[in-house]
Design a protein around this motif. Sequence first.
Motif, PDB file in Angstrom:
ATOM      1  N   GLN A  52      -1.135   1.300   6.524  1.00 14.24           N
ATOM      2  CA  GLN A  52       0.248   1.726   5.550  1.00 14.24           C
ATOM      3  C   GLN A  52       0.529   0.717   5.136  1.00 14.24           C
ATOM      4  O   GLN A  52       0.984  -0.603   5.434  1.00 14.24           O
ATOM      5  CB  GLN A  52       1.174   2.193   6.943  1.00 14.24           C
ATOM      6  N   VAL A  53       1.061   1.024   3.634  1.00 10.68           N
ATOM      7  CA  VAL A  53       1.495   0.367   2.686  1.00 10.68           C
ATOM      8  C   VAL A  53       2.686   0.862   2.303  1.00 10.68           C
ATOM      9  O   VAL A  53       2.850   2.083   2.223  1.00 10.68           O
ATOM     10  CB  VAL A  53       0.808  -0.276   1.454  1.00 10.68           C
ATOM     11  N   ASN A  54       3.842  -0.130   1.913  1.00 10.14           N
ATOM     12  CA  ASN A  54       5.148   0.556   1.446  1.00 10.14           C
ATOM     13  C   ASN A  54       5.183   0.500  -0.253  1.00 10.14           C
ATOM     14  O   ASN A  54       4.340  -0.430  -0.765  1.00 10.14           O
ATOM     15  CB  ASN A  54       6.300  -0.041   1.765  1.00 10.14           C
ATOM     16  N   GLU A  55       5.822   0.929  -1.079  1.00  9.68           N
ATOM     17  CA  GLU A  55       6.025   1.044  -2.549  1.00  9.68           C
ATOM     18  C   GLU A  55       6.404  -0.345  -2.760  1.00  9.68           C
ATOM     19  O   GLU A  55       7.435  -0.861  -2.109  1.00  9.68           O
ATOM     20  CB  GLU A  55       6.821   2.090  -3.015  1.00  9.68           C
ATOM     21  N   ASN A  56       5.775  -1.222  -3.520  1.00 14.36           N
ATOM     22  CA  ASN A  56       6.148  -2.514  -4.246  1.00 14.36           C
ATOM     23  C   ASN A  56       5.796  -3.757  -3.281  1.00 14.36           C
ATOM     24  O   ASN A  56       5.966  -4.809  -3.474  1.00 14.36           O
ATOM     25  CB  ASN A  56       7.520  -2.586  -4.468  1.00 14.36           C
ATOM     26  N   GLN A  57       5.030  -3.332  -2.049  1.00 19.76           N
ATOM     27  CA  GLN A  57       4.330  -4.075  -1.185  1.00 19.76           C
ATOM     28  C   GLN A  57       3.415  -5.023  -1.708  1.00 19.76           C
ATOM     29  O   GLN A  57       2.481  -4.507  -2.597  1.00 19.76           O
ATOM     30  CB  GLN A  57       4.043  -3.447   0.118  1.00 19.76           C
ATOM     31  N   SER A  78       1.490  -2.593  -4.430  1.00 24.89           N
ATOM     32  CA  SER A  78       1.255  -1.165  -4.204  1.00 24.89           C
ATOM     33  C   SER A  78       2.276  -0.347  -5.088  1.00 24.89           C
ATOM     34  O   SER A  78       3.639  -0.419  -4.943  1.00 24.89           O
ATOM     35  CB  SER A  78       1.215  -0.724  -3.050  1.00 24.89           C
ATOM     36  N   SER A 123       3.983   4.321  -1.662  1.00 24.49           N
ATOM     37  CA  SER A 123       3.784   4.061  -0.118  1.00 24.49           C
ATOM     38  C   SER A 123       2.956   5.011   0.260  1.00 24.49           C
ATOM     39  O   SER A 123       2.540   6.225  -0.073  1.00 24.49           O
ATOM     40  CB  SER A 123       5.121   4.464   0.321  1.00 24.49           C
ATOM     41  N   LYS A 169      -0.986   8.651  -1.238  1.00 28.44           N
ATOM     42  CA  LYS A 169       0.385   9.147  -0.689  1.00 28.44           C
ATOM     43  C   LYS A 169       0.237  10.377   0.209  1.00 28.44           C
ATOM     44  O   LYS A 169      -0.252  11.398  -0.531  1.00 28.44           O
ATOM     45  CB  LYS A 169       1.249   9.395  -1.950  1.00 28.44           C
TER      46      LYS A 169
END
Length: 267
Positions: A49-54, A154, A157, A182
């Motif tokens: 799982q990744v978050n936006e701007n990670q 990324s 998210s 997403k």
Amino acid sequence: MLAVLFPLCSIAPASAQAFDCVIDPSVVVRIGSPVPGLLKDVLIARGDQVNENQIIARLHSDAEQATVELMSEQAASTSEIEAQKARLDLARNRMKRAEALLARNVTSTDKLEEAVAEMEVIQKELATAETRKRSAELELQRAQTVLEQRTIRSPISGVVLERSLFNGEYLDQDGKLATIAKLDPLFVEAFIPVSEFGKLHVGMDAQVVPNAPIQGRFTGKIKVVDQVFDAASGTFGLRIELPNPNNHIPAGHRCSVTFDDGADDLE
């Protein structure tokens, strides 16, 4: 009275029918890089799982980091400006003395003109020094931007569907590092018979029931109703936006959908 009721009952609202559908991610992004380079760190794996701007990867950036450090020193330096300001203060004092001496007829006009000319030259040199400092600051910003491009983030998210490259591999400008989907919200795509056109509209609630083994009934809203029919199948496309907090509902799964308030449009 019965003659009035029978025709109304014979009209089947859209909400009384279930239609086949497919649950898809709302966005699928194939992650690349604005600049090519050798991968130093890839920080994601399939299923993460990744978050936006990670930050998900970094390219080797030793040269770019050194450039930023050099430009930082140049942009922070004020020694040239301070030196020109000191020269300008001295030139002003000389000009004032020349004016005072000329007023007492102790010196010539040429001496005053030389003092004025010297002050004007130093003023221009000070302006040039300030311009060079501003240019150094802009060069620093550019160098920082180039360095930041070596860090891959990324844009959304979501969930990593695929990791294509690993540490030490080369990522070119058209290459793909990973694919991220997403899942909140989801898009439910359905093809509805043209006979239902006009009964369904944007904003209407839809009840989505995923096929087994996923259990539950989920409420979404119609976001798109295609205005072009598919003549071969006699259907039109329809998209439903389905909230999916915590990614409870998997994408890529078949479902059935019914629509609320379908009878409202028949009045």
